[in-house]
Design an enzyme around this catalytic site. Structure first.
Site, PDB file in Angstrom:
ATOM      1  N   ASP A  30       2.508   2.613   2.527  1.00  0.00           N
ATOM      2  CA  ASP A  30       2.594   3.325   3.809  1.00  0.00           C
ATOM      3  C   ASP A  30       3.984   3.141   4.423  1.00  0.00           C
ATOM      4  O   ASP A  30       4.542   2.044   4.392  1.00  0.00           O
ATOM      5  CB  ASP A  30       1.559   2.786   4.814  1.00  0.00           C
ATOM      6  CG  ASP A  30       0.129   3.099   4.407  1.00  0.00           C
ATOM      7  OD1 ASP A  30      -0.074   3.945   3.525  1.00  0.00           O
ATOM      8  OD2 ASP A  30      -0.785   2.485   4.984  1.00  0.00           O
ATOM      9  N   CYS A  46       0.822  -1.224   0.000  1.00  0.00           N
ATOM     10  CA  CYS A  46       0.000   0.000   0.000  1.00  0.00           C
ATOM     11  C   CYS A  46       0.850   1.265   0.000  1.00  0.00           C
ATOM     12  O   CYS A  46       0.327   2.364  -0.184  1.00  0.00           O
ATOM     13  CB  CYS A  46      -0.971   0.005   1.182  1.00  0.00           C
ATOM     14  SG  CYS A  46      -0.158   0.133   2.766  1.00  0.00           S
ATOM     15  N   CYS A 102      -2.917  -1.230   8.864  1.00  0.00           N
ATOM     16  CA  CYS A 102      -2.370   0.032   9.375  1.00  0.00           C
ATOM     17  C   CYS A 102      -2.069  -0.075  10.866  1.00  0.00           C
ATOM     18  O   CYS A 102      -1.060   0.456  11.341  1.00  0.00           O
ATOM     19  CB  CYS A 102      -3.324   1.191   9.123  1.00  0.00           C
ATOM     20  SG  CYS A 102      -3.541   1.563   7.378  1.00  0.00           S
ATOM     21  N   CYS A 109      -2.072   6.583   4.299  1.00  0.00           N
ATOM     22  CA  CYS A 109      -3.492   6.930   4.297  1.00  0.00           C
ATOM     23  C   CYS A 109      -3.940   7.459   5.657  1.00  0.00           C
ATOM     24  O   CYS A 109      -3.178   7.441   6.624  1.00  0.00           O
ATOM     25  CB  CYS A 109      -4.314   5.700   3.911  1.00  0.00           C
ATOM     26  SG  CYS A 109      -4.202   4.373   5.133  1.00  0.00           S
TER      27      CYS A 109
END
Length: 146
Positions: A36, A34, A103, A59
């Site tokens: 991150d 992703c 996350c 995000c």
């Protein structure tokens, strides 16, 4: 996608953003899938986390989990900080959508990487702490193989 009020609050008004210049421990992890990247800085004195800051490229959920994780570890002993898991972060945020659970794993791993850095610098062992991974996808691939 539905986010809790707490997630939105920590995303819109993140706590502890920044860098600790003379950090006792610094940990960085990413998720290549992703994109991150999360970096956590800890100031540790007398076995307690006096301050925690973070820089996150990612995000809204990544920012919110970083913010909450740093809030949760402040004032804790190293052993107590190790118990701040992705589940604890998610619970404190009143949950995350399933596609954003990674996350919270990123937040846990960045925190543990900073603790690992501190332990290495001080030639000490923190019971239950494992060496960090660069990319959290490695962790989940290993978990799925068990």
């Amino acid at each position: 996608m539905e986010y809790s009020e707490k997630v939105m609050d920590h995303f819109m008004n993140p706590r502890n953003v920044g860098v600790i210049e003379d950090a006792s421990g610094v940990g960085q992890v990413g998720n290549l899938k992703c994109g991150d990247i999360m970096k956590v800085y800890l100031k540790i004195e007398n076995g307690r986390i006096e301050d925690a800051k973070f820089k996150t490229f990612g995000c809204g959920a990544a920012v919110a989990t970083s913010s909450m994780a740093t809030e949760l570890v402040k004032g804790k002993t190293l052993q107590e900080a190790l118990e701040v898991t992705n589940k604890a972060v998610m619970e404190a945020l009143d949950g995350l959508p399933p596609v954003k659970v990674h996350c919270s794993c990123l937040a846990e791993e960045a925190l543990h990487a900073a603790l690992w850095d501190y332990a290495q610098k001080n030639q000490m062992e923190i019971h239950g702490l494992k060496a960090p991974v660069e990319d959290i996808d490695e962790l989940h691939q290993n978990e799925n193989e068990d």
